[in-house]
Design a protein around this motif. Structure first.
Motif, short mmCIF file in Angstrom:
data_model
loop_
_atom_site.label_atom_id
_atom_site.label_comp_id
_atom_site.label_asym_id
_atom_site.label_seq_id
_atom_site.Cartn_x
_atom_site.Cartn_y
_atom_site.Cartn_z
N ALA A 103 40.46 119.29 86.13
CA ALA A 103 40.04 119.23 87.53
C ALA A 103 41.18 118.79 88.43
O ALA A 103 41.38 119.33 89.53
N ILE A 104 41.95 117.80 87.97
CA ILE A 104 43.04 117.27 88.78
C ILE A 104 44.12 118.34 89.00
O ILE A 104 44.58 118.56 90.13
N VAL A 105 44.52 119.00 87.92
CA VAL A 105 45.55 120.04 88.03
C VAL A 105 45.05 121.19 88.89
O VAL A 105 45.79 121.72 89.73
N TYR A 106 43.78 121.58 88.69
CA TYR A 106 43.25 122.72 89.44
C TYR A 106 43.24 122.45 90.94
O TYR A 106 43.40 123.38 91.74
N TYR A 107 43.09 121.21 91.34
CA TYR A 107 43.11 120.87 92.76
C TYR A 107 44.44 121.28 93.40
O TYR A 107 44.48 121.70 94.56
N PHE A 108 45.53 121.19 92.64
CA PHE A 108 46.86 121.39 93.21
C PHE A 108 47.43 122.80 92.97
O PHE A 108 48.52 123.10 93.47
N ILE A 109 46.71 123.63 92.22
CA ILE A 109 47.24 124.96 91.93
C ILE A 109 46.25 126.04 92.37
O ILE A 109 45.11 125.76 92.69
N THR A 110 46.71 127.28 92.37
CA THR A 110 45.85 128.38 92.77
C THR A 110 44.91 128.78 91.63
O THR A 110 45.14 128.44 90.46
N LYS A 111 43.89 129.53 91.99
CA LYS A 111 42.95 130.05 90.99
C LYS A 111 43.69 130.96 90.00
O LYS A 111 43.43 130.91 88.79
N PHE B 290 33.99 132.18 88.38
CA PHE B 290 32.82 132.57 89.16
C PHE B 290 32.49 131.67 90.37
O PHE B 290 31.70 132.06 91.22
N PHE B 291 33.10 130.49 90.46
CA PHE B 291 32.70 129.56 91.52
C PHE B 291 33.90 129.07 92.34
O PHE B 291 35.03 129.07 91.86
N PRO B 292 33.65 128.62 93.58
CA PRO B 292 34.72 128.07 94.42
C PRO B 292 35.29 126.79 93.82
O PRO B 292 34.62 126.07 93.06
N VAL C 168 25.98 122.25 87.47
CA VAL C 168 26.47 121.66 88.72
C VAL C 168 26.90 122.77 89.68
O VAL C 168 26.47 122.80 90.85
N CYS C 169 27.74 123.68 89.19
CA CYS C 169 28.25 124.76 90.05
C CYS C 169 27.12 125.69 90.50
O CYS C 169 27.08 126.11 91.67
N GLY C 170 26.19 126.01 89.61
CA GLY C 170 25.09 126.88 89.96
C GLY C 170 24.17 126.27 91.01
O GLY C 170 23.76 126.95 91.96
N THR C 171 23.87 124.99 90.84
CA THR C 171 23.03 124.29 91.82
C THR C 171 23.70 124.24 93.18
O THR C 171 23.06 124.51 94.22
N MET C 172 24.99 123.93 93.20
CA MET C 172 25.71 123.87 94.47
C MET C 172 25.77 125.24 95.14
O MET C 172 25.61 125.35 96.36
N ALA C 173 25.98 126.29 94.34
CA ALA C 173 26.04 127.64 94.90
C ALA C 173 24.73 128.00 95.59
O ALA C 173 24.73 128.55 96.71
N VAL D 166 32.63 128.21 105.12
CA VAL D 166 33.63 128.85 104.27
C VAL D 166 33.96 127.91 103.13
O VAL D 166 34.41 126.77 103.36
N LEU D 167 33.77 128.36 101.91
CA LEU D 167 33.86 127.47 100.73
C LEU D 167 35.29 127.33 100.23
O LEU D 167 35.61 127.63 99.08
N ILE D 168 36.14 126.87 101.13
CA ILE D 168 37.55 126.65 100.80
C ILE D 168 37.94 125.24 101.23
O ILE D 168 37.74 124.86 102.38
N LEU D 169 38.52 124.49 100.31
CA LEU D 169 38.97 123.14 100.65
C LEU D 169 40.17 123.22 101.59
O LEU D 169 41.09 124.01 101.35
#
Length: 224
Positions: free
Chosen positions: A30-38, A105-107, A200-205, A216-219
């Motif tokens: 999760a930490i690494v994904y925050y700083f890099i692209t999909k 599949f999720f933001p 978690v992701c499904g419920t949030m979606a 817009v689901l972009i940080l």
């Protein structure tokens, strides 16, 4: 609520502590994904997941490899993970599969929370549930499920939000609540390392699409 004798797991408590300490390393996803692209995240996750999957399955086809693996890590493996009658995967492989699926599949904002809730919620649910669990709730203990919700909620409060409004936090609490139930009822038929992040992701979606359909689901200021 009546007290009852609950299943305390198939490994001892010291092994559980070590297992969860290693599990904590998965937070790095999760930490690494925050700083890099999909795109970069997938380039990293796909080979790591395939390698983990191959190593997991190899123990069913190479007895010498299985013997060495179990001699080193066997004390930390749960009964279903060393079951030779059917092919199963380790918790680590399921974490990587869950990360890969949710990233696809999720933001990003959903994925980060899903993985963080998995790590902290699962750790405290297991440790507190095994140590203090006395009241049966669904398939596990009330104490463990409550611990999951409490610590999962604390993590949710700390994870990044898009706008940081009240609705986002309420959706986060709802997602953690769903995940706490999913963690409980996954016992015996599914691996919660997979079901928790996806729930978690499904419920949030679903909730974001209903309550915040125009968001817009972009940080902000984070690589996409």
């Amino acid at each position: 609520m009546t007290t009852t004798t609950l299943d305390k797991g198939t490994i001892d408590y010291k092994a559980e502590l070590l297992r969860k300490s290693i599990h904590l390393l998965s937070l790095s996803i999760a930490i690494v994904y925050y700083f890099i692209t999909k795109e970069l995240a997938l380039k990293l996750l796909i080979p790591f997941t395939l390698i983990s999957l191959i190593l997991d399955l190899a123990r069913y086809f190479f007895p010498k490899y299985r013997a060495v693996l179990y001699s080193i890590f066997g004390f930390m493996l749960r009964e279903h993970e060393v079951n030779s009658k059917q092919i199963t995967l380790s918790g680590a492989t399921y974490v990587l599969i869950a990360a890969l699926v949710t990233v696809i599949f999720f933001p990003k904002v959903f994925v980060i929370l899903g993985i963080a809730v998995l790590i902290f919620g699962d750790i405290f649910a297991a440790l507190i549930g095994r140590k203090f669990g006395k009241h049966k709730f669904l398939f596990k203990s009330l104490e463990g499920t409550t611990a999951f919700f409490i610590f999962g909620s604390l993590v949710m409060l700390a994870t990044p939000k898009i706008e940081g409004n009240l609705t986002e936090y309420l959706i986060g609490f709802a997602a953690v609540g769903v995940a706490a139930i999913v963690e409980n009822i996954s016992y015996g038929w599914a691996d919660d390392n997979l079901t928790i992040p996806i729930s978690v992701c499904g419920t949030m979606a679903i909730l974001y699409s209903y309550f915040l359909p125009n968001l817009v689901l972009i940080l902000p200021n984070v690589p996409v």
